[in-house]
Every structure is written in structure tokens, then in C-alpha cells.
Design a protein around this motif. Structure first.
Motif, PDB file in Angstrom:
ATOM      1  N   ARG A   2      -4.728  16.108  27.186  1.00  9.33           N
ATOM      2  CA  ARG A   2      -5.929  16.612  26.521  1.00  9.33           C
ATOM      3  C   ARG A   2      -6.956  17.022  27.550  1.00  9.33           C
ATOM      4  O   ARG A   2      -7.004  16.480  28.653  1.00  9.33           O
ATOM      5  N   ASN A   3      -7.802  17.971  27.180  1.00  8.21           N
ATOM      6  CA  ASN A   3      -8.856  18.464  28.064  1.00  8.21           C
ATOM      7  C   ASN A   3     -10.173  17.785  27.749  1.00  8.21           C
ATOM      8  O   ASN A   3     -10.588  17.744  26.592  1.00  8.21           O
ATOM      9  N   VAL A   4     -10.820  17.269  28.788  1.00  9.57           N
ATOM     10  CA  VAL A   4     -12.144  16.662  28.641  1.00  9.57           C
ATOM     11  C   VAL A   4     -13.116  17.456  29.502  1.00  9.57           C
ATOM     12  O   VAL A   4     -12.838  17.736  30.664  1.00  9.57           O
ATOM     13  N   GLY A   5     -14.244  17.831  28.915  1.00 10.62           N
ATOM     14  CA  GLY A   5     -15.288  18.524  29.649  1.00 10.62           C
ATOM     15  C   GLY A   5     -16.492  17.620  29.820  1.00 10.62           C
ATOM     16  O   GLY A   5     -16.868  16.902  28.888  1.00 10.62           O
ATOM     17  N   ILE A   6     -17.062  17.669  30.997  1.00  9.19           N
ATOM     18  CA  ILE A   6     -18.274  16.887  31.264  1.00  9.19           C
ATOM     19  C   ILE A   6     -19.375  17.851  31.657  1.00  9.19           C
ATOM     20  O   ILE A   6     -19.272  18.545  32.669  1.00  9.19           O
ATOM     21  N   ILE A   7     -20.388  17.916  30.826  1.00  7.56           N
ATOM     22  CA  ILE A   7     -21.555  18.760  31.101  1.00  7.56           C
ATOM     23  C   ILE A   7     -22.608  17.850  31.714  1.00  7.56           C
ATOM     24  O   ILE A   7     -23.065  16.900  31.084  1.00  7.56           O
ATOM     25  N   GLU A  54     -18.289  27.553  29.284  1.00 14.98           N
ATOM     26  CA  GLU A  54     -16.880  27.507  29.662  1.00 14.98           C
ATOM     27  C   GLU A  54     -16.330  26.097  29.452  1.00 14.98           C
ATOM     28  O   GLU A  54     -15.237  25.914  28.918  1.00 14.98           O
ATOM     29  N   VAL A  55     -17.085  25.105  29.872  1.00 12.52           N
ATOM     30  CA  VAL A  55     -16.666  23.710  29.696  1.00 12.52           C
ATOM     31  C   VAL A  55     -16.447  23.416  28.216  1.00 12.52           C
ATOM     32  O   VAL A  55     -15.407  22.884  27.823  1.00 12.52           O
ATOM     33  N   ALA A  56     -17.405  23.779  27.391  1.00 16.84           N
ATOM     34  CA  ALA A  56     -17.308  23.490  25.955  1.00 16.84           C
ATOM     35  C   ALA A  56     -16.144  24.223  25.304  1.00 16.84           C
ATOM     36  O   ALA A  56     -15.421  23.647  24.490  1.00 16.84           O
ATOM     37  N   SER A  57     -15.940  25.466  25.673  1.00 16.57           N
ATOM     38  CA  SER A  57     -14.890  26.251  25.020  1.00 16.57           C
ATOM     39  C   SER A  57     -13.487  25.826  25.434  1.00 16.57           C
ATOM     40  O   SER A  57     -12.544  25.993  24.679  1.00 16.57           O
ATOM     41  N   ARG A  58     -13.335  25.239  26.603  1.00 11.86           N
ATOM     42  CA  ARG A  58     -12.015  24.861  27.103  1.00 11.86           C
ATOM     43  C   ARG A  58     -11.679  23.390  26.901  1.00 11.86           C
ATOM     44  O   ARG A  58     -10.618  22.942  27.322  1.00 11.86           O
ATOM     45  N   SER A  59     -12.543  22.652  26.238  1.00 12.14           N
ATOM     46  CA  SER A  59     -12.360  21.204  26.132  1.00 12.14           C
ATOM     47  C   SER A  59     -12.076  20.766  24.706  1.00 12.14           C
ATOM     48  O   SER A  59     -12.635  21.303  23.761  1.00 12.14           O
ATOM     49  N   ASP A  60     -11.210  19.753  24.588  1.00 15.04           N
ATOM     50  CA  ASP A  60     -10.984  19.106  23.299  1.00 15.04           C
ATOM     51  C   ASP A  60     -12.105  18.104  23.024  1.00 15.04           C
ATOM     52  O   ASP A  60     -12.489  17.882  21.886  1.00 15.04           O
TER      53      ASP A  60
END
Length: 92
Positions: A2-7, A54-60
């Protein structure tokens, strides 16, 4: 995986990114305005960028690790999401 994004990959966000990446269970992308300050995270296989969208769009899953006063509009968005899901509502 799974993809996790950290803003907001500052002190706390970078620490979370490291732990998630080192677990081997997550693909991590992290953003920070001063992206040159998190370039060292690439060595752990973490993608780095300065583009929050980009982070939000590519993250689960997206983790907001920012100071509340730096993104008041973002908090309004997150409160809309929170109230869209009953299990995230605060108890009375």
C-alpha cells in the motif's frame, strides 16, 4: 504494498516515513516545502517531493504532519472527510 503519503515531512513526518519504509510493508512518498532537507530519505526508498497534491493523489493513506496554523484550508477539508465517515466522528 500500500502507498502512504506524508504531507509535512519535518521532524515528526520524517520519523514516521522512516519507520514505515523500514517495515517493508509500505511504499512511502513524503513532501516538504524545503525538499532539499529530506533528500536523505531517498536512501531508504522513500520518494520525496514538494508537491502535496502529488502525494495525495498517489497515496492510499495520507498523513498530515503539519502545524495546524500553516494550513487552515487543509483542516477544513479534513473535517469534511472526518464527518463523512461515522466511525471518525468524535463521541458526544
Amino acid at each position: 504494498m500500500r502507498n502512504v503519503g506524508i504531507i509535512g515531512a519535518g521532524q515528526i513526518g520524517s520519523a514516521m516515513a522512516r519507520v514505515l519504509a523500514e517495515s517493508g510493508r509500505w511504499s512511502v512518498i513524503a513532501s516538504r516545502r524545503k525538499v532539499h532537507e529530506i533528500e536523505h530519505l531517498r536512501e531508504l526508498g522513500i520518494e520525496v517531493t514538494s508537491d502535496n497534491r502529488e502525494v495525495a493523489s498517489r497515496s492510499d493513506i495520507v498523513i498530515l504532519a503539519v502545524r495546524p496554523w500553516t494550513c487552515s484550508r487543509g483542516w477544513r477539508i479534513s473535517s469534511k472527510v472526518r464527518y463523512s465517515y461515522p466511525w471518525l466522528r468524535p463521541s458526544p
